[in-house]
Design a protein around this motif. Sequence first.
Motif, mmCIF file in Angstrom:
data_model
loop_
_atom_site.group_PDB
_atom_site.id
_atom_site.type_symbol
_atom_site.label_atom_id
_atom_site.label_comp_id
_atom_site.label_asym_id
_atom_site.label_seq_id
_atom_site.Cartn_x
_atom_site.Cartn_y
_atom_site.Cartn_z
ATOM 1 N N GLY A 197 0.802 -1.227 0.000
ATOM 2 C CA GLY A 197 0.000 0.000 0.000
ATOM 3 C C GLY A 197 0.831 1.271 0.000
ATOM 4 O O GLY A 197 0.331 2.353 -0.357
ATOM 5 N N LYS A 198 2.106 1.173 0.378
ATOM 6 C CA LYS A 198 2.969 2.356 0.363
ATOM 7 C C LYS A 198 3.265 2.828 -1.057
ATOM 8 O O LYS A 198 3.770 3.937 -1.244
ATOM 9 N N ALA A 199 2.945 1.996 -2.043
ATOM 10 C CA ALA A 199 3.088 2.441 -3.432
ATOM 11 C C ALA A 199 2.139 3.595 -3.727
ATOM 12 O O ALA A 199 2.341 4.329 -4.698
ATOM 13 N N ARG A 200 1.118 3.768 -2.895
ATOM 14 C CA ARG A 200 0.170 4.872 -3.089
ATOM 15 C C ARG A 200 0.424 6.044 -2.142
ATOM 16 O O ARG A 200 -0.342 7.005 -2.134
ATOM 17 N N VAL A 201 1.472 5.949 -1.346
ATOM 18 C CA VAL A 201 1.839 7.060 -0.465
ATOM 19 C C VAL A 201 2.861 7.924 -1.197
ATOM 20 O O VAL A 201 3.840 7.403 -1.735
ATOM 21 N N PRO A 202 2.675 9.234 -1.250
ATOM 22 C CA PRO A 202 3.629 10.099 -1.962
ATOM 23 C C PRO A 202 5.060 9.893 -1.452
ATOM 24 O O PRO A 202 5.301 9.802 -0.251
#
Length: 326
Positions: A197-202
Amino acid sequence: MGLNTRAARPVSYFPVSPVMLFPEALGDFSVYLWQGGDFVLYTASGQKFTPRHRKVLHDNGVREVYVQSSEKPQYELYIERNLGSILMDETLPVEVRSQVFYEASNVVMQDIFDHKLPGGVRARHFDRVTDIVRSSIRFLASDKSLAAVAPFISHDYKTYTHCMHVFIYSVAVFQATGMSDADTFECGLGALLHDIGKARVPRRILNKRGALTQTEREVIKEHPVHGVSMCSHLPMTQNTINCILFHHEKLDGTGYPAGLRQEHIPLPVRIISMADIYDALTTARPYADAMPPYEALTLIRQQMRDSVDMDVFRRFVAVLSGADML
């Protein structure tokens, strides 16, 4: 007719151990030898590397062959496809197999995190991840594998290497607790994808060097939900989903996203949480230096004992100690 004056692009090569080339396996890349001050073709792309090819190299003491850098993606895919055979080939030193496992797995994880994923994890990437998990579980069950993998574990934090480390530590503890092969696969898959999910965190937030603002912390705390959302179209079991969604829950109820307490947090999730905390503490992050293992474990024992499972902690320490990682 004018002359073409553009300089030809120099051809570069990277070294490969001959033991990484498998008899009768077809590779879409050419293999070269270094002879007489130049690179000489040994086997061409699409040609099978035979037992005779390997024997000639062995008999002549050749320790390195070469692949053109432009064909590195084909070589990496070849390694992925043959990873299960490599890891179970006990004629190869465990150190060699460990390096292949670590590097092949990192290629897959980096590829996932480097792609923009507005529609979630692509099915082909998911298949590659499941192949990594399936291929490596038996290898990681062997007595010497964790100690052999240890030297390759980086202490420079990147999200994709962190996912690899958490997977390695978690699977070792799963197996030490006697978890079934099926559950180890499902939870190992969750461990490897726990931070997807960190792939969607800037990145400006993920890589920020100073303290995060409250707003930025709230954005970070969304990554478990993002992770499940990104994988919602994939054939995952509840075990795998739990590992992605709940790996930041704490026994005292202060975790996120659901504030679960005590027995409501599944055991595999508690193990992944321990591995997650330990690896974060022992790798250099933008906002903190890496701690030595003993210091990190002391901090967990003294300052986090109300929020983590101390039985899991003791098992985790035993696994690290058995692999000479302390």
